[in-house]
Design a protein around this motif. Structure first.
Motif, PDB file in Angstrom:
ATOM      1  N   ALA A  12       0.828  -1.207   0.000  1.00  0.00           N
ATOM      2  CA  ALA A  12       0.000   0.000   0.000  1.00  0.00           C
ATOM      3  C   ALA A  12       0.864   1.260   0.000  1.00  0.00           C
ATOM      4  CB  ALA A  12      -0.931  -0.005   1.209  1.00  0.00           C
ATOM      5  N   ALA A  13       1.927   1.268   0.810  1.00  0.00           N
ATOM      6  CA  ALA A  13       2.819   2.433   0.838  1.00  0.00           C
ATOM      7  C   ALA A  13       3.498   2.647  -0.515  1.00  0.00           C
ATOM      8  CB  ALA A  13       3.867   2.250   1.935  1.00  0.00           C
ATOM      9  N   LEU A  14       3.911   1.556  -1.169  1.00  0.00           N
ATOM     10  CA  LEU A  14       4.536   1.677  -2.485  1.00  0.00           C
ATOM     11  C   LEU A  14       3.544   2.220  -3.501  1.00  0.00           C
ATOM     12  CD1 LEU A  14       6.965   1.152  -4.322  1.00  0.00           C
ATOM     13  CD2 LEU A  14       6.127  -1.181  -4.643  1.00  0.00           C
ATOM     14  N   LEU A 157      -1.711  14.451   1.888  1.00  0.00           N
ATOM     15  CA  LEU A 157      -2.745  13.517   1.436  1.00  0.00           C
ATOM     16  C   LEU A 157      -2.244  12.083   1.464  1.00  0.00           C
ATOM     17  CD1 LEU A 157      -4.318  15.507  -1.549  1.00  0.00           C
ATOM     18  CD2 LEU A 157      -5.320  15.073   0.696  1.00  0.00           C
ATOM     19  N   ALA A 158      -0.949  11.876   1.127  1.00  0.00           N
ATOM     20  CA  ALA A 158      -0.392  10.516   1.165  1.00  0.00           C
ATOM     21  C   ALA A 158      -0.383   9.970   2.593  1.00  0.00           C
ATOM     22  CB  ALA A 158       1.023  10.515   0.585  1.00  0.00           C
ATOM     23  N   VAL A 159      -0.006  10.834   3.550  1.00  0.00           N
ATOM     24  CA  VAL A 159      -0.016  10.401   4.950  1.00  0.00           C
ATOM     25  C   VAL A 159      -1.429  10.054   5.394  1.00  0.00           C
ATOM     26  CG1 VAL A 159       0.404  11.152   7.315  1.00  0.00           C
ATOM     27  CG2 VAL A 159       2.071  11.655   5.538  1.00  0.00           C
ATOM     28  N   LEU A 160      -2.393  10.905   5.029  1.00  0.00           N
ATOM     29  CA  LEU A 160      -3.779  10.621   5.389  1.00  0.00           C
ATOM     30  C   LEU A 160      -4.273   9.340   4.729  1.00  0.00           C
ATOM     31  CD1 LEU A 160      -5.380  14.193   5.239  1.00  0.00           C
ATOM     32  CD2 LEU A 160      -4.792  12.867   7.266  1.00  0.00           C
ATOM     33  N   LEU A 161      -3.882   9.132   3.458  1.00  0.00           N
ATOM     34  CA  LEU A 161      -4.297   7.919   2.751  1.00  0.00           C
ATOM     35  C   LEU A 161      -3.688   6.677   3.384  1.00  0.00           C
ATOM     36  CD1 LEU A 161      -5.854   6.697   0.414  1.00  0.00           C
ATOM     37  CD2 LEU A 161      -3.878   7.096  -1.056  1.00  0.00           C
ATOM     38  N   ALA A 164      -5.518   5.998   6.536  1.00  0.00           N
ATOM     39  CA  ALA A 164      -6.815   5.376   6.257  1.00  0.00           C
ATOM     40  C   ALA A 164      -6.647   3.916   5.844  1.00  0.00           C
ATOM     41  CB  ALA A 164      -7.536   6.156   5.162  1.00  0.00           C
ATOM     42  N   GLN A 165      -5.624   3.646   5.023  1.00  0.00           N
ATOM     43  CA  GLN A 165      -5.376   2.261   4.624  1.00  0.00           C
ATOM     44  C   GLN A 165      -4.957   1.407   5.814  1.00  0.00           C
ATOM     45  OE1 GLN A 165      -2.544   2.507   1.404  1.00  0.00           O
ATOM     46  NE2 GLN A 165      -4.153   2.581  -0.142  1.00  0.00           N
TER      47      GLN A 165
END
Length: 428
Positions: A12-14, A157-161, A164-165
């Motif tokens: 997910a992080a990638l 937004l990436a941190v928030l995503l 959330a993931q």
């Protein structure tokens, strides 16, 4: 990478990193193109303003007002330049913003708008070429500001995503963690089956596990009941035959009794061997201390005339993962041999092994055992002293149970008393 959570989290992080990077590049490219197009449109408008402000006399001389329509054209080194050239290429006018430059800056600027017109005067037509140019300074500053803002928002937004993931992953894998907790509780003997209420995707797995556990326990119960019935059915006829042959002729009766004893030993050995449950990861752990105390009390009564001093060093927290019947067979045979062959003292120690298993040490102050005789002792029917009561199958049963559990049985010598010391190690 054996962790499912870690594996999914890294994937997910990638994905988020690649998505954010590609999104940033696409948005930056779109903004650059849009900004470039806006610069060119702005230069075109400034070109028309310049044409509207110019005056050409009859001699073809070009005059412009002191205050030009675009303020940046009046400021030196502002980045915006303009010029007017005649038909022969001579520069008729240059904006004050290009004064002091060593070279024709307007010709080097990357953004340029140019138009050639024929200017009508009273004396004739004058060809004029209007050029407005702008360097990259303003555009690059705008791009840098946009890039900082873009990457900052995308990072947030990436941190928030990712958060959330992570939350979705935690909630999604929660039933699997519940299965693992309940399996550990079953290993500790705190529950007998997996509880219900699992999602549809896991319900088939949990139901099958419960059915498997139930079937295995029912099979073991039927197996042990069948063995008990078989033992009872065989021992009764053997006892009758033994009593009947006791009244026959001495030689024939002795020979028949020897064969009956041999049959009795074989039956007892095979029944005990078949009754071994073996290691099971879902078996409830058994407390070792109560079993050792019961065995010690029973042996003290059996060998009451010998006055054996028994020392028990078994913590209450020590557990055996397996059948209580197997534990009784293991410790019962080892302790019985210690009582038989000791002079006066017996000691039983137990502790948790380094791998979470069980380690038991049974030692006595007897004459000890030659290590070369260990294979004979562990063989079925093997006996070192025929004068001591027994059938010679106890240690063979111990060896079979230890192998079934994947453990190890070792003979040492008691460092304090010099007698035999059996060390039993079973894995956790």
């Amino acid at each position: 990478m054996n962790s499912l959570t870690l594996r999914v989290g890294l994937i997910a992080a990638l994905v988020v990193a690649v998505f954010a990077g590609l999104t940033a590049l696409a948005l930056e490219r779109a903004f650059r193109d849009s900004a470039t197009q806006a610069v060119m449109q702005r230069l075109q408008g400034q070109l028309y303003l310049l044409m509207g402000a110019v005056e050409v006399d009859a001699d073809g001389d070009v005059r412009l007002p002191e205050r030009l329509p675009e303020a940046r054209l009046n400021l030196p080194d502002s980045g915006l330049y303009a010029r007017i050239t005649g038909g022969d290429g001579d520069v008729l006018w240059r904006s004050p913003s290009s004064l002091g430059e060593a070279a024709d800056t307007a010709g080097e600027a990357p953004f340029m708008a140019r138009m050639t017109v024929t200017w009508e005067t009273g004396e004739g037509n004058v060809p004029l070429t209007f050029t407005v140019a702008e360097d990259r300074t303003a555009l690059e500053a705008q791009l840098r500001s946009y890039r900082r803002s873009l990457w900052g928002w995308l990072a947030a937004l990436a941190v928030l995503l990712l958060a959330a993931q992570s939350l979705a992953l935690y909630l999604g894998l929660k039933p699997l963690r519940r299965v693992a907790r309940e399996l550990r509780a079953m290993e500790r003997g705190e529950q007998s089956r997996l509880a219900g209420g699992y999602p549809l995707e896991l319900r088939a797995l949990t139901d099958n596990l419960n059915a498997l556990i139930h079937a295995e326990r029912a099979r073991q119960a039927r197996y042990r009941d069948g063995l008990a019935d078989l033992a009872h059915s065989l021992k009764t006829p053997l006892a009758v035959l033994r009593g009947t042959l006791g009244t026959a002729g001495e030689a024939a009766g002795r020979q028949a009794l020897e064969q009956l004893e041999r049959m009795d030993r074989i039956i007892a050995y095979q029944l005990q061997r078949a009754g071994t449950a073996g290691r099971s990861p879902l078996a409830a752990p058994q407390a070792v201390a109560p079993v050792v105390r019961r065995l010690a009390d029973s042996l003290a009564k059996v060998y009451a005339g010998r006055g054996v001093e028994c020392t028990l060093e078994v913590p209450e927290a020590v557990r055996f993962r397996g059948s209580e019947g197997d534990l009784m067979e293991l410790l019962g045979n080892l302790m019985d041999n210690a009582w038989k062959f000791c002079r006066r003292r017996v000691r039983v120690r137990a502790r948790e092994g380094d791998d979470g298993g069980l380690e038991v040490r049974v030692e006595d102050d007897g004459p000890g055992i030659d290590p070369a005789q260990v294979p004979a002792i562990l063989a079925r029917g093997g006996r070192l002293d025929e004068g001591v009561p027994g059938q010679g199958i106890g240690m063979a049963v111990v060896s079979e149970i230890v192998q079934a559990y994947g453990g190890r049985l070792q003979l040492d010598r008691s460092p304090e008393w010099g007698g035999a010391a059996w060390v039993l190690r079973l894995p956790g």
